[in-house]
Design an enzyme around this catalytic site. Structure first.
Site, short mmCIF file in Angstrom:
data_model
loop_
_atom_site.label_atom_id
_atom_site.label_comp_id
_atom_site.label_asym_id
_atom_site.label_seq_id
_atom_site.Cartn_x
_atom_site.Cartn_y
_atom_site.Cartn_z
N ARG A 43 9.06 -9.12 -21.39
CA ARG A 43 8.99 -9.51 -22.81
C ARG A 43 9.14 -8.33 -23.76
O ARG A 43 9.51 -8.51 -24.91
CB ARG A 43 7.61 -10.11 -23.11
CG ARG A 43 7.36 -11.44 -22.46
CD ARG A 43 5.97 -11.89 -22.84
NE ARG A 43 5.99 -12.46 -24.19
CZ ARG A 43 5.87 -13.76 -24.45
NH1 ARG A 43 5.71 -14.61 -23.46
NH2 ARG A 43 5.90 -14.21 -25.67
N ASP A 86 11.77 -14.13 -22.95
CA ASP A 86 10.54 -14.91 -22.96
C ASP A 86 10.80 -15.99 -21.92
O ASP A 86 11.71 -16.81 -22.08
CB ASP A 86 10.35 -15.50 -24.37
CG ASP A 86 9.24 -16.55 -24.38
OD1 ASP A 86 8.73 -16.90 -23.31
OD2 ASP A 86 8.93 -17.03 -25.49
N LYS A 142 3.89 -13.47 -2.99
CA LYS A 142 2.60 -14.13 -2.90
C LYS A 142 1.75 -13.73 -4.09
O LYS A 142 2.02 -12.67 -4.66
CB LYS A 142 1.91 -13.80 -1.58
CG LYS A 142 1.39 -12.36 -1.50
CD LYS A 142 0.65 -12.12 -0.24
CE LYS A 142 -0.83 -12.23 -0.39
NZ LYS A 142 -1.49 -11.07 -1.00
N HIS A 172 4.91 -9.12 2.99
CA HIS A 172 5.42 -7.77 3.24
C HIS A 172 4.98 -7.22 4.59
O HIS A 172 5.58 -6.28 5.10
CB HIS A 172 5.08 -6.82 2.08
CG HIS A 172 3.67 -6.32 2.07
ND1 HIS A 172 2.64 -7.05 1.58
CD2 HIS A 172 3.13 -5.16 2.50
CE1 HIS A 172 1.51 -6.37 1.70
NE2 HIS A 172 1.78 -5.21 2.26
N LYS A 176 6.99 -4.54 7.84
CA LYS A 176 6.50 -3.23 8.32
C LYS A 176 7.19 -2.88 9.65
O LYS A 176 7.31 -3.75 10.52
CB LYS A 176 4.98 -3.28 8.51
CG LYS A 176 4.22 -3.33 7.18
CD LYS A 176 2.72 -3.30 7.41
CE LYS A 176 1.97 -3.54 6.12
NZ LYS A 176 1.74 -2.36 5.29
N ASP A 229 -6.18 -13.89 0.12
CA ASP A 229 -5.40 -12.69 -0.14
C ASP A 229 -4.79 -12.10 1.15
O ASP A 229 -3.68 -11.59 1.12
CB ASP A 229 -6.32 -11.64 -0.81
CG ASP A 229 -5.55 -10.45 -1.34
OD1 ASP A 229 -4.47 -10.65 -1.93
OD2 ASP A 229 -6.04 -9.30 -1.19
N HIS A 234 -0.94 -12.61 5.67
CA HIS A 234 -0.68 -11.47 6.56
C HIS A 234 -1.31 -11.64 7.96
O HIS A 234 -0.63 -11.47 8.96
CB HIS A 234 -1.22 -10.18 5.94
CG HIS A 234 -0.74 -9.92 4.55
ND1 HIS A 234 0.54 -10.19 4.14
CD2 HIS A 234 -1.37 -9.40 3.46
CE1 HIS A 234 0.67 -9.85 2.86
NE2 HIS A 234 -0.48 -9.37 2.42
N LYS A 334 -12.11 -5.18 2.49
CA LYS A 334 -11.94 -4.03 1.60
C LYS A 334 -13.17 -3.14 1.71
O LYS A 334 -14.24 -3.60 2.07
CB LYS A 334 -11.77 -4.52 0.17
CG LYS A 334 -10.49 -5.34 0.00
CD LYS A 334 -9.89 -5.19 -1.38
CE LYS A 334 -8.63 -6.02 -1.54
NZ LYS A 334 -7.40 -5.31 -1.13
C1 BG6 Z 1 -1.61 -7.44 -0.46
C2 BG6 Z 1 -2.98 -7.81 -0.96
O1 BG6 Z 1 -0.91 -8.59 -0.09
O2 BG6 Z 1 -1.74 -6.59 0.66
C3 BG6 Z 1 -3.80 -6.58 -1.31
O3 BG6 Z 1 -2.87 -8.64 -2.11
C4 BG6 Z 1 -3.82 -5.63 -0.13
O4 BG6 Z 1 -5.12 -6.92 -1.67
C5 BG6 Z 1 -2.41 -5.37 0.39
O5 BG6 Z 1 -4.42 -4.41 -0.55
C6 BG6 Z 1 -2.46 -4.57 1.67
O6 BG6 Z 1 -1.15 -4.17 2.00
P1 BG6 Z 1 -0.89 -2.83 2.82
O7 BG6 Z 1 0.57 -2.83 3.06
O8 BG6 Z 1 -1.37 -1.70 1.95
O9 BG6 Z 1 -1.71 -2.95 4.07
#
Ligand code: BG6
Length: 484
Positions: A43, A86, A142, A172, A176, A229, A234, A334
């Site tokens: 924006r 926008d 995501k 993602h 890896k 999350d 993952h 975490k």
């Molecule tokens: C993300 C999460 O998908 O993956 C984050 O939303 C997390 O909370 C992250 O920290 C971890 O990814 P990586 O590649 O650092 O292990």
């Protein structure tokens, strides 16, 4: 292959923290097809020059090793363009369409690095502006919804305007290099396949530990929690990679069909299992690698009485001939002691022991995902100095470090995935049915935790989560890798 990559959310966190550095790396490695344009959309009132300057300045915040030299950046910056939009204004999509039709790139990638609440609107507007052409590819980040119903409604909205083969849902972790190696280990080598089953495997453990807390994402995380999350996506994708049957070939749908079967075979939650097979935790103040850190409830954007989990440990089972009865433990959190993601395959003890072995010692394959990328095979061996106890065996291990072995600079997850989108390779992207099945499996747990007033168990930052996590595996006579 010429491409236009339109980055919705072009000034956002994901764009400058992950996507731009990844695109720059691909550019530096010479793998980004020549003649492409990267068009940031947001924006803010910027033009191409000020957008380039903004990205340049943000690159300075990225890890030192990835900082480009002035010359490198100059050359990369020629690819960068900016389009002010926008996202709810149809006229702005018409402007984008004009810009994209200035030249007929072979493929147009629309990357939605925006708040998920905008996905449906953007898709509808893309279609209204006639931008859902055969050459269009849509990348979705995501979180894709916060439960099964919201995930479905996003998927339906997207599929109303594009074909499934044009939709690239990113997890993602699948990009890896270490996860690629897991596929290579399982399906490029015949060695482990005969052992990869209930007759030989005692249990499998998947750990994704993070040192970091919620950083600047307290507000987002508060409404999300570790189950949504990290586990729904993952961790379950890693479980699929470990548990799936060998696909008939390396094509996207062959791989995704097998992953889907695993998700469908996950033993459903029953009221009893919800309490006994799942542990949630929340970090309190503590110290990580010697640095004192505050507790989750003291983080910015977090409710001081929050019941959001920052740690999850689960015991899952895959109800199939191959895996019946084998526990799959998943753990993520975490503010744990280290950034460490690994998968441990614990094999059964020798059926008829004629040697003395240390208590609990058995063969184990450890697949290190990060920070190191490698394999460790734990064996029992006769130590030379052990003549007095000739029948006693000691643990020893084979250790393979892929970074040392292959030396060259590795291709990062986002770099790999972005190049795959431009190439149209769907292997490492998640299909709608996989995603929905994963939501279906976690939903009973989400619902249970929502109404369970006991809330998550506290654990001090810098520890491996609440003690109930150790108790969860100890009930089967097992222990987490760091406790053995
Ligand atoms: C993300 C999460 O998908 O993956 C984050 O939303 C997390 O909370 C992250 O920290 C971890 O990814 P990586 O590649 O650092 O292990």
């Amino acid at each position: 292959m010429s491409f236009d990559l339109v980055l919705f959310g072009g000034t956002g966190d994901l764009a400058w923290r992950k996507l731009m550095p990844a695109l720059f790396q691909a550019f530096r490695h010479g793998t980004l097809p020549a003649g492409g344009r990267i068009i940031g959309v947001a924006r803010e009132a910027l033009d191409d020059a000020s957008y380039r300057a903004l990205i340049r300045q943000r690159f300075d915040d990225v890890e030192h090793a990835k900082r480009p030299t002035a010359d490198d950046f100059e050359r990369f910056a020629e690819l960068l363009h900016y389009q002010r939009m926008d996202l709810s204004a149809p006229a702005d999509y018409a402007g984008l369409a004009t810009r994209l039709r200035e030249r007929q790139a072979d493929c147009v990638v629309m990357y939605l690095a925006t708040a998920p609440g905008l996905f449906t609107t953007v898709c509808e507007q893309i279609a209204a502006a006639g931008l859902n052409e055969a050459r269009t590819r849509l990348v979705l980040e995501k979180p894709l919804g916060h439960d099964l119903a919201s995930n479905r409604s996003i998927n339906q909205a997207v599929r109303r305007v594009l074909d499934e083969r044009q939709i690239f849902r990113i997890d993602h972790y699948l990009g890896k290099p270490s996860v690629q190696n897991l596929f290579a280990l399982r399906f490029g080598n015949a060695l482990f396949e005969p052992l990869w089953r209930r007759e030989h495997v005692a249990n499998i453990q998947i750990t994704i530990a993070e040192e970091l807390g919620v950083e600047r994402r307290g507000g987002f995380y508060e409404g999300t929690g570790a189950l949504r999350d990290m586990v729904q996506n993952h961790a379950l994708q890693l479980l699929c990679a470990v548990a799936m049957e060998p696909p008939i070939n390396a094509h996207a749908d062959a791989i995704r069909d097998e992953k889907l079967k695993v998700l469908r075979a996950l033993k459903p939650w029953t009221p009893a299992l919800l309490d006994t097979h799942a542990v949630r935790g929340q970090y309190t103040a503590g110290s990580v690698q010697g640095t004192p850190v505050r507790g989750y409830r003291e983080e910015d954007g977090v409710d001081p009485a929050s019941r959001t989990e920052t740690f999850v440990a689960l015991r899952a089972e895959v109800a199939s001939w191959r895996w019946a009865g084998v526990p799959f433990y998943i753990r993520t959190g975490k503010r744990l002691p280290a950034r460490d993601a690994h998968i441990v395959v614990n094999f059964r003890e020798a059926p008829h022991p004629i040697f003395q072995t240390p208590a609990g010692a058995c063969n184990r394959l450890v697949i290190h995902l990060q920070p190191r990328d490698g394999l460790e095979l734990h064996l029992l061996a006769q130590a030379h100095e052990n003549r007095a106890a000739a029948q006693a065996l000691a643990p020893a291990q084979l250790d393979l470090d892929f970074d040392k072995r292959f030396g060259a600079e590795r291709v990062g997850a986002y770099e790999r995935l972005l190049l795959d989108v431009i190439d149209g390779r769907l292997n490492l992207f998640v299909r709608a049915d996989e995603q929905e099945e994963a939501w279906r499996w976690v939903e009973p747990l989400l619902a249970h935790w929502r109404q369970d007033t006991r809330g998550p168990r506290p654990y001090a930052a810098g520890t491996w989560g609440p003690s109930a996590s150790s108790a969860l595996v100890a009930r089967d006579g097992a222990c987490w890798a760091e406790e053995s």
